[in-house]
Design an enzyme around this catalytic site. Structure first.
Site, PDB file in Angstrom:
ATOM      1  N   PHE A 154       0.716  -1.144   0.026  1.00 22.93           N
ATOM      2  CA  PHE A 154      -0.052   0.062  -0.011  1.00 22.93           C
ATOM      3  C   PHE A 154       0.927   1.274  -0.055  1.00 22.93           C
ATOM      4  O   PHE A 154       0.700   2.361   0.750  1.00 22.93           O
ATOM      5  CB  PHE A 154      -1.013   0.172   1.082  1.00 22.93           C
ATOM      6  CG  PHE A 154      -2.294   0.818   1.021  1.00 22.93           C
ATOM      7  CD1 PHE A 154      -2.717   0.780  -0.201  1.00 22.93           C
ATOM      8  CD2 PHE A 154      -2.395   1.945   1.621  1.00 22.93           C
ATOM      9  CE1 PHE A 154      -4.016   1.705  -0.409  1.00 22.93           C
ATOM     10  CE2 PHE A 154      -3.657   2.722   1.643  1.00 22.93           C
ATOM     11  CZ  PHE A 154      -4.348   2.735   0.646  1.00 22.93           C
ATOM     12  N   ARG A 156       3.092   4.062  -2.584  1.00 26.53           N
ATOM     13  CA  ARG A 156       2.859   5.100  -3.489  1.00 26.53           C
ATOM     14  C   ARG A 156       2.075   4.632  -4.777  1.00 26.53           C
ATOM     15  O   ARG A 156       1.153   5.127  -5.048  1.00 26.53           O
ATOM     16  CB  ARG A 156       3.983   5.898  -3.903  1.00 26.53           C
ATOM     17  CG  ARG A 156       4.440   7.053  -3.109  1.00 26.53           C
ATOM     18  CD  ARG A 156       5.631   7.726  -3.465  1.00 26.53           C
ATOM     19  NE  ARG A 156       6.844   6.729  -3.627  1.00 26.53           N
ATOM     20  CZ  ARG A 156       7.912   6.877  -3.163  1.00 26.53           C
ATOM     21  NH1 ARG A 156       7.965   7.807  -1.944  1.00 26.53           N
ATOM     22  NH2 ARG A 156       8.879   5.966  -3.067  1.00 26.53           N
ATOM     23  N   ARG A 177       1.770  -5.069   3.891  1.00 25.74           N
ATOM     24  CA  ARG A 177       3.028  -5.798   3.942  1.00 25.74           C
ATOM     25  C   ARG A 177       2.947  -7.314   4.124  1.00 25.74           C
ATOM     26  O   ARG A 177       3.209  -8.054   4.892  1.00 25.74           O
ATOM     27  CB  ARG A 177       3.761  -5.051   5.371  1.00 25.74           C
ATOM     28  CG  ARG A 177       5.265  -5.675   5.348  1.00 25.74           C
ATOM     29  CD  ARG A 177       6.018  -5.196   6.545  1.00 25.74           C
ATOM     30  NE  ARG A 177       6.188  -3.664   6.584  1.00 25.74           N
ATOM     31  CZ  ARG A 177       6.215  -3.234   7.454  1.00 25.74           C
ATOM     32  NH1 ARG A 177       6.175  -3.842   8.790  1.00 25.74           N
ATOM     33  NH2 ARG A 177       6.467  -1.892   7.348  1.00 25.74           N
ATOM     34  N   ARG A 244       8.427  -6.580  -9.091  1.00 29.67           N
ATOM     35  CA  ARG A 244       9.636  -7.190  -9.425  1.00 29.67           C
ATOM     36  C   ARG A 244       9.395  -8.574  -9.710  1.00 29.67           C
ATOM     37  O   ARG A 244       8.628  -9.249  -9.128  1.00 29.67           O
ATOM     38  CB  ARG A 244      10.700  -7.005  -8.064  1.00 29.67           C
ATOM     39  CG  ARG A 244      11.267  -5.767  -8.026  1.00 29.67           C
ATOM     40  CD  ARG A 244      12.180  -5.388  -8.987  1.00 29.67           C
ATOM     41  NE  ARG A 244      12.970  -4.118  -8.884  1.00 29.67           N
ATOM     42  CZ  ARG A 244      12.488  -3.107  -9.227  1.00 29.67           C
ATOM     43  NH1 ARG A 244      11.584  -3.160 -10.115  1.00 29.67           N
ATOM     44  NH2 ARG A 244      13.088  -1.764  -9.212  1.00 29.67           N
ATOM     45  N   GLU A 273      14.952 -11.441 -15.578  1.00 30.67           N
ATOM     46  CA  GLU A 273      14.853 -10.573 -16.711  1.00 30.67           C
ATOM     47  C   GLU A 273      16.453 -10.558 -17.477  1.00 30.67           C
ATOM     48  O   GLU A 273      17.437 -10.472 -16.720  1.00 30.67           O
ATOM     49  CB  GLU A 273      14.735  -9.089 -16.375  1.00 30.67           C
ATOM     50  CG  GLU A 273      13.143  -8.924 -16.262  1.00 30.67           C
ATOM     51  CD  GLU A 273      12.647  -7.618 -15.686  1.00 30.67           C
ATOM     52  OE1 GLU A 273      13.508  -6.657 -15.856  1.00 30.67           O
ATOM     53  OE2 GLU A 273      11.690  -7.539 -14.847  1.00 30.67           O
ATOM     54  N   HIS A 291       9.334  -4.336 -19.020  1.00 34.11           N
ATOM     55  CA  HIS A 291       9.460  -3.611 -17.747  1.00 34.11           C
ATOM     56  C   HIS A 291       9.706  -1.992 -18.372  1.00 34.11           C
ATOM     57  O   HIS A 291      10.686  -1.524 -18.367  1.00 34.11           O
ATOM     58  CB  HIS A 291      11.033  -4.092 -17.349  1.00 34.11           C
ATOM     59  CG  HIS A 291      11.242  -3.423 -16.072  1.00 34.11           C
ATOM     60  ND1 HIS A 291      12.074  -4.176 -15.119  1.00 34.11           N
ATOM     61  CD2 HIS A 291      10.817  -2.470 -15.251  1.00 34.11           C
ATOM     62  CE1 HIS A 291      12.181  -3.658 -14.037  1.00 34.11           C
ATOM     63  NE2 HIS A 291      11.385  -2.645 -13.937  1.00 34.11           N
ATOM     64  N   GLY A 293       7.465   0.339 -17.096  1.00 32.64           N
ATOM     65  CA  GLY A 293       6.428   1.042 -16.028  1.00 32.64           C
ATOM     66  C   GLY A 293       6.664   2.569 -15.970  1.00 32.64           C
ATOM     67  O   GLY A 293       5.668   3.270 -15.890  1.00 32.64           O
TER      68      GLY A 293
HETATM   69  C1  GLV Z   1      12.097   0.341 -12.042  1.00 33.45           C
HETATM   70  O1  GLV Z   1      11.433  -0.981 -11.910  1.00 33.45           O
HETATM   71  C2  GLV Z   1      12.204   1.193 -11.123  1.00 33.45           C
HETATM   72  O2  GLV Z   1      12.571   0.621  -9.943  1.00 33.45           O
HETATM   73  O3  GLV Z   1      12.532   2.360 -11.346  1.00 33.45           O
END
Ligand code: GLV
Length: 331
Positions: A154, A156, A177, A244, A273, A291, A293
């Site tokens: 929980f 950001r 957690r 991850r 990865e 990857h 994001g």
């Molecule tokens: C990407 O996975 C980051 O941790 O910025």
């Protein structure tokens, strides 16, 4: 100390390199450094600060021999660095928090919708010339509205994902957690008080229609989602991982997706990865991203700025603005 101020293992997007070059001398690794090359460079005494990527692994043996004063990681995560060993060796570590929260939450929601609505399959169908016009039962998927999104974590990014899911009319639950628990006060809940429900990890696993992972990789979260957890999920559930890769036992996931233990998965990260577990790429009920994001032009630029600002502060012997282990800075 003599030598070069910054060793950059992979060039940063703009304005990162400009900021580094304005502040000191810069060496950019000519090719992708393997672990031995990185260890040798760190031990050489030729560089003061390493500007690093997630794929650069700084383990205890490397850090114990390193003659550097800082590592500025171009990422918010820092599971590639043994922070205890860095601190013990007075090596300050910096990261890039805050700027990639929304872009990563966008990718979590994108994956959820893409798997639920079979977006990749549908796109391939059209491109293959198979679309013969509207049909009552063509490529039927699942809804998100009215369904339960369970958030593992929980922080950001989980909260930004919750905000989006609430706007879609989803019920949102969270376990802060996992696999354990911790107290979350009303003050911490803030805008979410009364709008999301705090549940235990087993309840989150058993009740989520979509289970989205937002935990750091630690010893406690490695293989958090294993065969037993997958077996306890709803058969109709969809797993989303933008956190991850090693948080999920990827081989167990492939088996669960293959035999219908769960309905689908949307992944942006992988256990090893860039390698995928055997069989994963052949499964139709998955959407697989590389990857990405944080991969928008403005976000990567802000990450580069923060990463460079951290590195410049390290070279000057100052506390970086985004320090993971400020206690490593010698007084
Ligand atoms: C990407 O996975 C980051 O941790 O910025």
């Amino acid at each position: 100390m003599t030598g070069t101020d910054f060793l950059v293992t992979t060039p940063l997007p703009d304005p990162g390199m400009r900021l580094l070059e304005a502040a000191g001398t810069v060496t950019v690794a000519g090719t992708r450094m393997d672990h031995d090359e990185l260890a040798a460079a760190c031990a050489s005494g030729d560089y003061r600060v390493v500007v690093a990527q997630l794929r650069d692994e700084f383990d205890a043996p490397l850090l114990d021999k390193a003659r550097i004063s800082g590592i500025s990681n171009f990422a918010v995560g820092y599971n590639n660095i043994d922070i205890t060993a860095a601190t013990a060796n007075s090596i300050v570590v910096g990261n890039t928090p805050g700027v990639l929260t929304d872009s990563t939450a966008d990718i979590a929601v994108l994956l959820m919708l893409a798997v639920a609505r079979r977006c990749v399959e549908a796109d391939a169908f059209v491109r293959a010339g198979k679309f013969q016009g509207w049909e009552p039962e063509l490529l039927l998927g699942s809804d998100v509205s009215g369904k339960t999104l369970g958030l593992a974590g929980f922080g950001r990014i989980a909260r930004a994902t919750a905000r989006r899911a609430l706007a879609f009319g989803m019920t949102v639950t969270f376990c802060p957690r996992p696999p354990g628990d911790r107290v979350v006060t009303d003050e911490e809940l803030g805008e979410f008080a009364g709008r999301v429900r705090h549940v235990s990890w087993p309840e989150l696993v058993e009740t989520s229609d979509y289970l989205s992972l937002h935990v750091p990789l630690t010893a406690a979260t490695r293989h958090l989602v294993d065969a037993a957890v997958l077996g306890a999920m709803k058969r109709s559930a969809i797993l989303i991982n933008t956190a991850r890769g090693p948080v999920v036992d990827e081989q167990a996931l492939v088996s669960a997706l293959r035999d219908g233990t769960i309905a689908g998965a949307g992944l942006d990260v992988y256990e090893e990865e860039p390698r995928l577990a055997p069989g994963l790429a052949e499964l139709p009920n998955t959407v697989l991203l590389p990857h990405v994001g944080s991969a928008t032009v403005p976000v990567r630029a802000e990450m580069a700025r923060r990463c460079a600002e951290n590195a410049v502060a390290m070279v000057r012997g100052e506390l970086p603005p985004y320090a993971v282990n400020p206690e490593a800075l010698p007084h």
